[in-house]
Design an enzyme around this catalytic site. Structure first.
Site, PDB file in Angstrom:
ATOM      1  N   GLU A 173     -22.055  37.165 -58.139  1.00 57.85           N
ATOM      2  CA  GLU A 173     -22.720  36.329 -59.163  1.00 57.85           C
ATOM      3  C   GLU A 173     -23.014  37.108 -60.442  1.00 57.85           C
ATOM      4  OE1 GLU A 173     -26.049  34.170 -57.465  1.00 57.85           O
ATOM      5  OE2 GLU A 173     -24.694  32.844 -56.380  1.00 57.85           O
ATOM      6  N   GLU A 292     -20.283  31.051 -51.021  1.00 56.92           N
ATOM      7  CA  GLU A 292     -21.682  30.682 -50.732  1.00 56.92           C
ATOM      8  C   GLU A 292     -21.776  29.174 -50.884  1.00 56.92           C
ATOM      9  OE1 GLU A 292     -24.964  32.775 -52.537  1.00 56.92           O
ATOM     10  OE2 GLU A 292     -23.815  34.652 -52.595  1.00 56.92           O
TER      11      GLU A 292
HETATM   12  O1  AHR Z   1     -27.700  33.191 -50.516  1.00 56.02           O
HETATM   13  C1  AHR Z   1     -28.860  33.504 -51.220  1.00 56.02           C
HETATM   14  C2  AHR Z   1     -28.572  34.011 -52.627  1.00 56.02           C
HETATM   15  O2  AHR Z   1     -28.013  32.984 -53.377  1.00 56.02           O
HETATM   16  C3  AHR Z   1     -27.565  35.139 -52.730  1.00 56.02           C
HETATM   17  O3  AHR Z   1     -28.121  36.396 -52.588  1.00 56.02           O
HETATM   18  C4  AHR Z   1     -27.052  34.964 -54.136  1.00 56.02           C
HETATM   19  O4  AHR Z   1     -25.735  35.417 -54.275  1.00 56.02           O
HETATM   20  C5  AHR Z   1     -27.208  33.491 -54.413  1.00 56.02           C
HETATM   21  O5  AHR Z   1     -27.818  33.253 -55.619  1.00 56.02           O
END
Ligand code: AHR
Length: 502
Positions: A173, A292
């Site tokens: 990210e 994610e």
């Molecule tokens: O999954 C939780 C968080 O969400 C992770 O650390 C990050 O990559 C995202 O913002």
């Protein structure tokens, strides 16, 4: 009663069912690692302190890959803190989650956990506070057989054979201002390209994931992908996408239709990658690593990290309790990931244990399944062969966020070897039972092998350690096949799996 007409036909093939679609994520965050997968005092703990009961549920969940060690955590992580004798490892501040990282679990322990859980590791490198050199050293530690400083260090630490990690995330990210070492698209694109080029000099067979946007609502979404890929297209294989959904202000209908956003997200990223491909006159295609995704109630009390002088080890963080509607949304997001199998070549449910997770643990005590465990386990264990797009002619309803959406959404898998076809379907109407009429004439003479539905009249029902089975999928006795038509009744806010074959 409303009726939705579906058509399932092997001619509607999108691509293969990919095992990598069913990945998950273990971050050094809250209780995911410590008291999650790792709890040395637990009665089921193995020699490394890993809970055997959690490993068993990870296997039952059907997880293929596990992304590690973050997440936001990785952007300040020094991987070498986590190797060698445990008692000599330093404790460090984890700035991402305002916690203390004891480094009891590091790369070698994680690789042993992966072997025990039968999952493939997907490693992330720190491109926040660190860069190319650190990524190369970690890669050397993991993948070079022997005869160099870091490969011999791994051997000295007990791993004679290299770990041969194939999937590597080039940071996490990096578009997010919350990220340590956050960068502009141009800065990150250059760094990703140069890190990838150097890593391939060590091991040419890697699958390298550049950071895409951390969400479609980011102001840089789209432009970020275009610039990052313009800088790195030749060097990387995949670009990441992250998305979390939640029911907001009681708007259940929009929440249940979250897959509309996921579909649009994937096609926007694919289109942007293809535009860069055209401009560069290249054959190579970039695929999406949706590494994610989940439901996440960021605003609930479980989510904010500690503040001030308190830097706890493994605090309770992001321990969302999922209800039936969340499970239906997770099922519908799996439908989206599968139907985009031509572009989505990897995905990770975030996360695996305790932190926005399908598996929950009590320190030293019980392990239990959240509602979202079930759709993931069913899709992972039952989808095989090819993914088939399902033609859907369904009643629709209005949603505040996504406009008119079909009551029913579905995808199918078809295994030519076994002859089994599986239809995964959600009813995202908040009120209506739907009769499904699925045209399966193209499959020849088939019968119902099994049919299940996950539903509860109260869609806010959530599992607990005391009762995690009331909302397990139950047989759906309405499913039958007659004259080439599969029919079944699916209740509102439900996830169903219809298996048919010879
Ligand atoms: O999954 C939780 C968080 O969400 C992770 O650390 C990050 O990559 C995202 O913002």
């Amino acid at each position: 009663m409303r009726t939705a007409r579906l058509t399932v036909d092997p001619a509607f093939r999108v691509g293969p069912v990919r095992r990598h679609t069913f990945g998950s994520f273990v971050e050094h965050l809250g209780r995911c690692v410590y008291t999650g997968i790792h709890d040395p005092g637990h009665p089921t703990a193995d020699a490394d302190g890993f809970r055997r009961d959690v490993i068993d549920l990870t296997r039952e969940l059907g997880v293929s890959t596990v992304r590690y060690p973050g997440g936001n955590f990785v952007s300040g992580y020094r991987w070498e803190d986590g190797i060698g004798p445990v008692e000599q490892r330093p404790r460090r501040l984890d700035l991402a989650w305002h916690s203390t990282e004891p480094n009891t679990v590091g790369v070698d322990e994680f690789m042993r956990w992966c072997a025990a859980a039968h999952v493939e590791p997907m490693m992330a490198v720190n491109l926040g506070t660190r860069g190319i050199q650190d990524a190369l050293e970690l890669l050397e530690y993991c993948n070079v057989p022997s005869g160099t400083h870091f490969s011999d260090l791994r051997r000295a630490n007990g791993a004679a054979d290299p770990y041969r990690v194939k999937f590597w995330c080039l940071g996490n990210e990096m578009d997010g201002p919350w990220q340590l070492g956050h960068k502009t698209a141009r800065e990150y694109g250059r760094l990703a390209a140069e890190t990838a080029r150097a890593m391939r000099m060590v091991d040419p067979d890697l699958a390298l994931v550049a950071c895409g946007s951390s969400g479609t609502t980011m102001p840089t979404f789209g432009e970020w992908e275009r610039i990052v890929l313009t800088e790195s297209y030749e060097e990387v294989d995949l670009i990441s996408a992250h998305a979390y959904y939640r029911e907001e202000d009681g708007d259940l209908a929009s929440f249940l239709a979250s897959a509309v956003d996921m579909d649009r997200f994937i096609s926007a990223v694919a289109a942007t990658a293809d535009a860069v491909r055209a401009a560069k006159k290249l054959d190579k295609r970039i695929h999406v690593s949706f590494d994610e995704w989940n439901a996440w109630y960021r605003l609930r009390a479980e989510s904010p990290p500690p503040t001030g002088d308190d830097w706890p080890v493994a605090p309770v963080l992001l321990e969302d309790r999922y209800n039936v509607a969340d499970a239906v949304v997770v099922g519908s997001l799996l439908i989206s990931l599968l139907r985009n199998t031509d572009r989505v070549h990897a995905a990770s449910l975030a996360q695996l244990v305790n932190v926005i997770a399908p598996i929950m643990t009590e320190p030293g005590g019980r392990v239990w399944k959240q509602t979202i465990f079930h759709p993931f386990a069913q899709a992972s264990n039952l989808a095989s062969g090819d993914v088939l797009r399902v033609a859907i002619d369904s009643p629709t309803h209005e949603t505040a966020k996504w406009g008119d959406v079909t009551d029913v959404d579905a995808v199918a898998s078809h295994d030519a070897e076994t002859g089994e076809t599986v239809v995964f379907v959600v009813n995202r109407s908040t009120t209506e039972d739907i009769t499904l009429e699925v045209d399966v004439r193209s499959l020849g003479a088939v019968r119902v092998l099994a049919a299940t539905t996950l539903h509860n009249p109260d869609h806010t029902w959530a599992a607990t350690a005391d009762d995690d089975s009331s909302v397990a999928p139950r047989p759906n006795a309405t499913a039958t096949v007659t004259d080439g038509a599969l029919t079944a009744v699916v209740p509102p806010v439900s996830w169903s799996v219809l298996r048919i074959g010879r």
